[in-house]
Structures are given as C-alpha cells and as structure tokens.
Design a protein around this motif. Structure first.
Motif, PDB file in Angstrom:
ATOM      1  N   PHE A  19       0.827  -1.196   0.000  1.00  0.00           N
ATOM      2  CA  PHE A  19       0.000   0.000   0.000  1.00  0.00           C
ATOM      3  C   PHE A  19       0.871   1.260   0.000  1.00  0.00           C
ATOM      4  O   PHE A  19       1.973   1.269   0.536  1.00  0.00           O
ATOM      5  N   ARG A  20       0.320   2.298  -0.610  1.00  0.00           N
ATOM      6  CA  ARG A  20       1.049   3.568  -0.752  1.00  0.00           C
ATOM      7  C   ARG A  20       2.425   3.299  -1.366  1.00  0.00           C
ATOM      8  O   ARG A  20       3.456   3.685  -0.835  1.00  0.00           O
ATOM      9  N   THR A  21       2.399   2.638  -2.489  1.00  0.00           N
ATOM     10  CA  THR A  21       3.609   2.166  -3.145  1.00  0.00           C
ATOM     11  C   THR A  21       4.571   3.308  -3.438  1.00  0.00           C
ATOM     12  O   THR A  21       4.173   4.357  -3.957  1.00  0.00           O
ATOM     13  N   ASP A  22       5.848   3.084  -3.136  1.00  0.00           N
ATOM     14  CA  ASP A  22       6.896   4.047  -3.475  1.00  0.00           C
ATOM     15  C   ASP A  22       6.990   4.135  -4.999  1.00  0.00           C
ATOM     16  O   ASP A  22       7.040   3.117  -5.685  1.00  0.00           O
ATOM     17  N   LEU A 230      -6.085   5.588 -11.361  1.00  0.00           N
ATOM     18  CA  LEU A 230      -6.264   4.693 -10.219  1.00  0.00           C
ATOM     19  C   LEU A 230      -5.350   3.480 -10.377  1.00  0.00           C
ATOM     20  O   LEU A 230      -4.887   3.177 -11.482  1.00  0.00           O
ATOM     21  N   PRO A 231      -5.117   2.744  -9.298  1.00  0.00           N
ATOM     22  CA  PRO A 231      -4.279   1.541  -9.420  1.00  0.00           C
ATOM     23  C   PRO A 231      -4.912   0.452 -10.283  1.00  0.00           C
ATOM     24  O   PRO A 231      -4.200  -0.309 -10.937  1.00  0.00           O
ATOM     25  N   ARG A 232      -6.222   0.354 -10.278  1.00  0.00           N
ATOM     26  CA  ARG A 232      -6.935  -0.644 -11.085  1.00  0.00           C
ATOM     27  C   ARG A 232      -8.336  -0.113 -11.380  1.00  0.00           C
ATOM     28  O   ARG A 232      -8.738   0.958 -10.936  1.00  0.00           O
ATOM     29  N   GLN A 320      -8.494   4.838  -2.351  1.00  0.00           N
ATOM     30  CA  GLN A 320      -7.960   3.792  -3.230  1.00  0.00           C
ATOM     31  C   GLN A 320      -6.856   4.346  -4.131  1.00  0.00           C
ATOM     32  O   GLN A 320      -5.837   3.693  -4.368  1.00  0.00           O
ATOM     33  N   GLN A 321      -7.046   5.572  -4.622  1.00  0.00           N
ATOM     34  CA  GLN A 321      -6.046   6.190  -5.490  1.00  0.00           C
ATOM     35  C   GLN A 321      -4.718   6.384  -4.751  1.00  0.00           C
ATOM     36  O   GLN A 321      -3.645   6.195  -5.324  1.00  0.00           O
ATOM     37  N   GLU A 322      -4.813   6.708  -3.477  1.00  0.00           N
ATOM     38  CA  GLU A 322      -3.602   6.977  -2.695  1.00  0.00           C
ATOM     39  C   GLU A 322      -2.991   5.701  -2.114  1.00  0.00           C
ATOM     40  O   GLU A 322      -1.766   5.557  -2.062  1.00  0.00           O
ATOM     41  N   TRP A 323      -3.833   4.765  -1.679  1.00  0.00           N
ATOM     42  CA  TRP A 323      -3.347   3.608  -0.926  1.00  0.00           C
ATOM     43  C   TRP A 323      -3.188   2.347  -1.770  1.00  0.00           C
ATOM     44  O   TRP A 323      -2.418   1.441  -1.410  1.00  0.00           O
ATOM     45  N   GLY A 324      -3.917   2.217  -2.858  1.00  0.00           N
ATOM     46  CA  GLY A 324      -3.899   0.966  -3.616  1.00  0.00           C
ATOM     47  C   GLY A 324      -2.515   0.577  -4.116  1.00  0.00           C
ATOM     48  O   GLY A 324      -1.689   1.438  -4.433  1.00  0.00           O
ATOM     49  N   ARG A 333      -6.763  -4.098  -6.420  1.00  0.00           N
ATOM     50  CA  ARG A 333      -8.174  -3.738  -6.283  1.00  0.00           C
ATOM     51  C   ARG A 333      -8.462  -3.201  -4.877  1.00  0.00           C
ATOM     52  O   ARG A 333      -7.782  -3.518  -3.897  1.00  0.00           O
ATOM     53  N   PHE A 334      -9.510  -2.427  -4.767  1.00  0.00           N
ATOM     54  CA  PHE A 334      -9.902  -1.761  -3.517  1.00  0.00           C
ATOM     55  C   PHE A 334     -10.185  -2.767  -2.401  1.00  0.00           C
ATOM     56  O   PHE A 334      -9.999  -2.466  -1.221  1.00  0.00           O
ATOM     57  N   LYS A 335     -10.633  -3.974  -2.754  1.00  0.00           N
ATOM     58  CA  LYS A 335     -11.008  -4.954  -1.720  1.00  0.00           C
ATOM     59  C   LYS A 335      -9.842  -5.265  -0.784  1.00  0.00           C
ATOM     60  O   LYS A 335     -10.052  -5.543   0.406  1.00  0.00           O
ATOM     61  N   TYR A 336      -8.606  -5.216  -1.300  1.00  0.00           N
ATOM     62  CA  TYR A 336      -7.468  -5.543  -0.444  1.00  0.00           C
ATOM     63  C   TYR A 336      -7.202  -4.435   0.573  1.00  0.00           C
ATOM     64  O   TYR A 336      -6.809  -4.705   1.717  1.00  0.00           O
TER      65      TYR A 336
END
Length: 635
Positions: A19-22, A230-232, A320-324, A333-336
């Motif tokens: 999460f919050r990928t570098d 978004l991440p996905r 989700q945009q920030e943490w995914g 996906r947001f579910k994780y």
C-alpha cells in the motif's frame, strides 16, 4: 501488520499488497500512465499510433492507455490456434450509466455501427454483425479492425455517448437498477450523476479522435484523477426500489451491489428514501498465481443525502487512489485495502478525507433480484424486458432479436431502451394501445423460443461472459459454451429447476458467475473449475476440503460439465427442504457432503481427484479469516 516482501520460494516476489507504493517500485503500467499526465498529454504518440496502418496492433504503452478510451486490443484466438496467425482485432466498449435511457435515434446509430464495422468471420463461432450487452450496462462492439477505430469512436460520439471510462484504471460505468426510476427512487439519474462526476478528462480524448465538442460532455466539478489514474479498475453499483404485486416497496438488487468496489443501497422509511447505505470491498477477480480471493462488499455506514453520498464516494475513490498497490496489479483492487486495513480504519479515513462521519450500519434485505423480463406495468405505461442470452444481440437460434429491436426503434419513436445489469434489454414508455402491436412483433421475429421451444427457466436465469475467441484474458469458452450446456441439461429434463448457472472464461469473472449457486470458471483450455454456493448472502467458492487442504473439480473437461452439473441438480432435489434456495441448500450441506455425493455418483466419481493448489486455498483461507474480523467491525 505484515511484511510485504516475505518470500515464498521466489526471491523478491511480494506475498502481500504494498500500500502507498513508493514510485520507484511502480509497475510498467503505472509508469506508462504517468507519461500522459492523467489522460491530459499525448506524450507517447497516441494520435499517430491509431492512424498508423503499417501494422494492425498498437504499441504497448498506447494499448495500455487506449483502455481508458474504451478500446481493447485483442486477437482472434480461434484463428490463432488453427492458423498460427495473430489476427489483431479490437473491442470497443460504450459505457451507458444506469443502462440508459437510449433513445431510438441513438440506438439506430449504435446498430448501424455494428452492421458496418463488426466483421463477419468464420472463426467467431456466432453470427455477426452483433451488439454485445454487458453486466455493467454497456454496449460492446467486437471484431473491429484498426483501420476503422477512429471512425467508430467518432460515430459513437454522434449518438451522444462516449467510450471514455469504458475500460482502464478509472471509475468504470456506474450501474443501477433500470426500472427504479419509475417508483420512489431514481437510481438511474443518480448513476448518471456519479458517472459524470468520475468521468475522465475529455480534452485528450477529443483531440485524438477529433470529436466535435457537444453539450453532452459535462463541465461541472469532477473527481481529480492522479497523473497515473487509479491503481486498477473501480466499479460502483446502485440498488433500486421496485414495487411488488402486493404494493410493497422492496430493494431490488439486480445490480448485485456487493460484487462492486462500492455498492449504494437506498434506505426506505414510510415509502420514502431517507438516506443511503454504502458497501465496500466487493470484487469477483482473483489470480491463480497468487493467494488472492474474490470478495463480497461489506456495509461501511450510512449517509443522509445525495450530496453527502457524492462526497463519501469521492473520498473512497481518493483513498484507493492513494493507498492501492501500484506495483502488483493482482493486489491492486480496492477490496485488499478494505479487507486488510479494516472498516474502522476506512471510516476514519473517510472522515479525514470528506469531513463526514458515517452513520450506523442498518439492516437491509438484499434478497430481491429482478431480471426485469416480460411485461411490467409502469403506471399508465408499460415496459417489456427482452431476454438476450449472454447479452449477445444477434439474429440466431433465439429469434431475430437484433432485427426486432431495430424494427421497434424504427417504428416507435416514443420508446426508451435500457440495458439491464444482467445483459438483457428493456423497452420502456410503451403506451397501452401499443402493447398488442409489440406482442405481434415479438411473434413475427420468433422471440421467446429457441429451436422452436419456449425459453426455459434454467436458460433465462443462467449467464456467461464473452470468453473465447475475443477476450485475451479468457482461458476458454463461456458465451458460446453455456447455451450448448443448457441445451443438453434441458434434454436431460432439467428445464425448470430453480437453480441458475454462471460461467466465466477466466478468473476475472466479468459475468459475476460466483453469485450463482453453481458456477464454472475457466481454468485452462476447455477446462473449468467449479464454484459452489453463491447467492445473495455469499459468493460461490471452489470445492475445497479444508481438512485435507485440497480442491476438487479444479479442471473439469468441457464435455463433462453436464455430468457434474446434473449430479449437483440431483443433490439439490434430494435436499431442497434444507433451505429456501439452492444457495442455502449447498451451504447447509457443506463441502464435505457435496464431495462425498460426487465421489459416490456414477456420473462424476472418476472426476473426483484431489488437486493440491496451495495458492488458491491460501487465498480463500485468508479471505475467511479477514471476513470474520471485518464482520466484527460491521456492528
């Protein structure tokens, strides 16, 4: 909480989301998206690539960005198998929020496009031209050639619809009950409002396809996408309200809101909508190479107004945009975020991002799921729901449905069309005096029968995604296979059993198969994995023996699905007193008893070989552990 870089055999393969990928760890897809600055700059030659006919495919980075324009690069996989030639083709998806309304003149444009550009090919396995209706209330054009791409997108825009948000890493088409607007809650208008809010920037899209600017492109305040979007993909669904024959208003869960990243359910008091309950964390997709899982959405809390709802939706998508995860798409996906970080954590973030404290979770009955077929009274007017098998609108064994719809829109300018979340088509605004004419047209175009016999209960309730030959993610057939499976089950006498079947060609599960009591998910070419026990309260899951740590019926040959399905039908018939539906019967029996039954059944015992599949089992074991924790937070 966990170490994201724990190893399992392979060095450097993360076994948990990051999460919050570098940014230094971003995937290739993330880096490609960054180059176009959130679909605002053509720094990779998108305009030129679409017009370069020296080759039939697209450059890799362009093909990634093209998804957000509603364009998938594909190839005819049947033809590839037979000729070893990769025949590049394109699928174009038109998102239609809430499924409509689609006016007759708009339908004529879409129908003309299908006739002009969806190429007839001996390798398709179904008649072309066609229009494909989807479970997300969109229209898809298949077998489009590269030379026609720009023209197709421009001609679609003439209808007032755009292909933006059709695919890609953004908020996809917002789905909603198509009939709720005729009662006490206009979910259709709310879906359109939400879709407009989360629409991608239009400038680059207009530039690439040279589309004249129209009033149909909203200019009001909208969601601020990051430069890498978004991440996905992100899916939002809105349940509706319909009236039963006894005059009672009930929630209509035709959209299956718990299968969405976010589900919105109206709260009804004294025949009025007084607020909304929000569900989070649903998603069908999983990955066989990692311990991923399918998940149902969980109730997060309530809001009291539409304005508050939009603000909370904005905050959830921002989270989700920030943490995914932006390194590993299988965990993006947001579910994780929801299941691993928790509902209490998410509620705190919503308050932080939006300033809104969510109200308490309410008890809501999501058991009513209407397919909206046949005649439906709408006050002084009527609607008629057209059954479209697996969403493929063609002239074929089920009648000349494509030609029939065209005839209706050419002759009844007052009607409005809606795509349902189950891939069917509603004709609304039918006047009382037009009913007899419509019924005559249905008969003349041979609607309602397949090979001379009326549609059966089993056929109408079952569904499949596209699968082979066009979907590049699919392992095997689904849309072309399910009708043949139903044909054989009907021949064996199972026409009217109250058990539905869902089929998907791969683990993406676009047709939401695991919401059916019996579902089959592609696990190899002409091979399928059984998922059992899906319905309104639970997702179907693989047939796992938890004590032995093995899966049964992971790769069932296509020609044996009918035997396993029939054996499960027989098991249901013997035990149907255990519950009100097949979902509850299979859940009540449990995997152990189902496995014992199939091992003892002459039709299936030779298939009952245990399959050691640690990653799949681990993913579902983790899902149950996380689900138990999250249900404690629901209260």
């Amino acid at each position: 909480m966990w170490s994201p870089l724990q190893k399992r055999g392979e060095v450097g393969i993360p076994i948990e989301p990051i999460f919050r990928t570098d940014p230094k760890d971003y995937s290739e897809e993330e880096k490609a998206k960054l180059k176009v600055k959130g679909l605002k700059e053509d720094s990779i030659g998108i305009y030129t690539s679409f017009r370069d006919l020296s080759h039939d495919d697209l450059e890799k980075e362009v093909s990634l960005i093209a998804k957000s324009f509603g364009i998938y690069l594909e190839f005819n996989r049947d033809k590839m198998k037979l000729t070893n030639v990769k025949d590049w083709i394109y699928m174009i998806r038109v998102p239609i929020p809430g499924g409509g309304p689609i006016r007759p003149n708009q339908w004529r444009i879409l129908d003309d496009i299908s006739n002009k550009y969806t190429i007839s090919d001996a390798y398709t396995g179904y008649p072309l031209p066609s229009l494909k209706l989807t479970t997300r209330q969109a229209v898809q054009f298949h077998h489009v050639k590269k030379k026609d791409l720009v023209n197709v997108i421009r001609e679609i825009a003439q209808s007032g619809f755009l292909t933006l948000n059709g695919c890609g890493d953004n908020v996809r088409n917002t789905i909603a009950c198509p009939l709720s607007k005729y009662y006490i809650f206009d979910s259709n208008s709310l879906a359109i409002k939400i879709a407009n809010y989360f629409r991608l920037p239009t400038e680059l899209f207009i530039q690439v396809f040279e589309i004249p600017v129209t009033e149909n492109i909203p200019s009001e305040k909208s969601f601020e996408y990051a430069d890498n979007l978004l991440p996905r993909k992100f899916k939002i669904g809105i349940a509706g309200v319909v009236r039963t024959t006894d005059g009672k208003y009930v929630i209509d869960n035709c959209v299956e809101i718990r299968a969405n990243d976010i589900g919105v359910v109206p709260i009804i008091e004294e025949d009025k909508v007084v607020g909304y309950q929000i569900y989070v964390g649903g998603s069908m997709g999983e990955n066989n190479s990692y311990p991923t899982f399918s998940a149902f959405g969980l109730p997060l809390g309530t809001v009291g107004s539409e304005d508050e709802l939009i603000k909370v939706l904005d905050s959830l998508v921002k989270i989700q945009q920030e943490w995914g995860d932006r390194r590993n798409r299988h965990w993006a996906r947001f579910k994780y975020v929801v299941y691993k970080m928790g509902l209490n954590w998410l509620r705190e973030r919503v308050k932080e991002y939006s300033g809104i404290s969510l109200g308490k979770v309410r008890e809501v009955d999501l058991g009513w799921r209407d397919l909206h077929l046949g005649w439906i009274e709408l006050g002084s007017k009527w609607a008629y729901g057209i059954f479209v098998e697996n969403g493929r609108l063609i002239d074929g064994k089920n009648g000349k449905i494509k030609s029939m719809i065209r005839y209706i829109v050419d002759n009844f300018d007052n009607v409005r069309l809606y795509i349902t979340p189950n891939q069917h088509l509603l004709i609304t605004e039918i006047e009382e005096e037009q009913k007899e004419q419509i019924e005559k047209i249905l008969r003349e175009f041979n609607y309602g029968v397949r090979d001379g016999k009326p549609y059966t209960r089993l056929r109408v309730n079952s569904t499949a995604c596209v699968g082979f030959p066009t979907c590049k993610l699919s392992f095997t057939d689904s849309e072309r296979f399910l009708p043949k499976l139903i044909d054989e089950l009907e021949r064996r006498g199972w026409s009217d059993i109250p058990v539905s079947i869902g089929i998907s060609g791969c683990v993406a599960q676009c047709s939401r198969p695991a919401t059916h009591p019996i579902s089959w998910v592609g696990s190899g070419y002409e091979l399928y994995m059984l998922k059992i026990g899906g319905g309104k309260d639970s997702l179907g899951e693989p047939l796992i023996d938890w004590e032995e740590n093995v899966i049964y019926l992971y790769q069932v040959p296509a020609n044996r699905l009918v035997d396993v399905t029939e054996a499960l039908f027989e098991l249901y018939e013997k035990n149907k007193n255990l519950g009100e539906s097949a979902e509850y019967v299979f859940r009540k029996l449990g995997n152990k008893k189902i496995i014992e039954w199939l091992k003892s059944n002459e039709k299936t015992k030779d298939l009952m070989k245990p399959h050691k599949f640690d990653k799949k089992i681990e993913g579902y074991r983790e899902y149950h552990e996380l689900l138990s924790k999250r249900l404690e937070e629901v209260a």
